[in-house]
Scaffold this active site. Sequence first.
Site, PDB file in Angstrom:
ATOM      1  N   LYS A 255     -38.650  22.818  20.403  1.00 60.77           N
ATOM      2  CA  LYS A 255     -37.286  22.921  20.200  1.00 60.77           C
ATOM      3  C   LYS A 255     -37.035  22.500  18.858  1.00 60.77           C
ATOM      4  O   LYS A 255     -37.111  21.218  18.594  1.00 60.77           O
ATOM      5  CB  LYS A 255     -36.560  22.035  21.140  1.00 60.77           C
TER       6      LYS A 255
ATOM      7  N   SER B  78     -29.384  19.666  19.597  1.00 59.24           N
ATOM      8  CA  SER B  78     -27.995  18.746  19.533  1.00 59.24           C
ATOM      9  C   SER B  78     -27.304  18.136  20.666  1.00 59.24           C
ATOM     10  O   SER B  78     -27.788  18.867  21.706  1.00 59.24           O
ATOM     11  CB  SER B  78     -27.133  19.360  18.572  1.00 59.24           C
TER      12      SER B  78
ATOM     13  N   GLY C 263     -34.937  28.257  21.002  1.00 58.94           N
ATOM     14  CA  GLY C 263     -33.913  28.285  19.871  1.00 58.94           C
ATOM     15  C   GLY C 263     -32.545  27.623  20.547  1.00 58.94           C
ATOM     16  O   GLY C 263     -32.597  26.916  21.716  1.00 58.94           O
TER      17      GLY C 263
END
Length: 248
Positions: free
Chosen positions: A42, A46, A118
Amino acid sequence: MNKHEFSGLFLSGTDTGVGKTMVTAGIAAALRDNGEDIGVWKPVQSGAMANDPDSDAYRLKQLSGVEDSCTEIAPLVFPAPLTPLLAAEAAGKSLTMDEVVDAGRLLQKRHSALLVEGAGGLAVPLTRTEMMAHLAARLRLPLLLVARAGLGTINHTLLSIWYARELGIEVAGVILNETTPEVSADESVKTNARMIEHYGQVPVWGTFPWIENTLHRQKLASLVRERIDLEGIRSCIRSQKKMGEMSR
């Protein structure tokens, strides 16, 4: 970076919350059960710290069965629940593409191939000048799109396919995910895969079912084997590995 230095697949969603993490971990678990040396990465996370049980990195580790630590799986982590660019800036950090790529080299050297998850969709800002799609292009990995199974997915999926191809990214396949229990009553599910294959000229590798509760790794891998074309995924990864070996 040499051509095909990284081997594997880049997984992106058509949006946030489409189930990329569960699909990524499930594919990795199923392939690893079959003897494949697959890692999960990864690049930027966040909204949660790496070791948080609710984080993508934690779920990727637990469900895929890799031995890598959560901080190795997600080397760049920012607490603010914002797009990577803004989450990094909120933490006083300015991301660069070189930094993001370099952070993945440990896993790239450790594993034969990587499933790279992503953040959100392809048009998610990563740096001040680059999107998440530019990371996929930089890594030169084929793209696996994870999309919702229900109404509206044709538009979102085709737009993502066309954007990726504009950047020279090979779109290897699509997986549809039943993100809500109500999707089983959605009439469009019966035809969405066929329409995406026709207009997008890309294979749909299966439809992942709605999962009400958190699954353990073995059950998740079993579902992937039942519902996803693992041979198509395996062939794509092996061709990447072969090209990587030829370019060295």
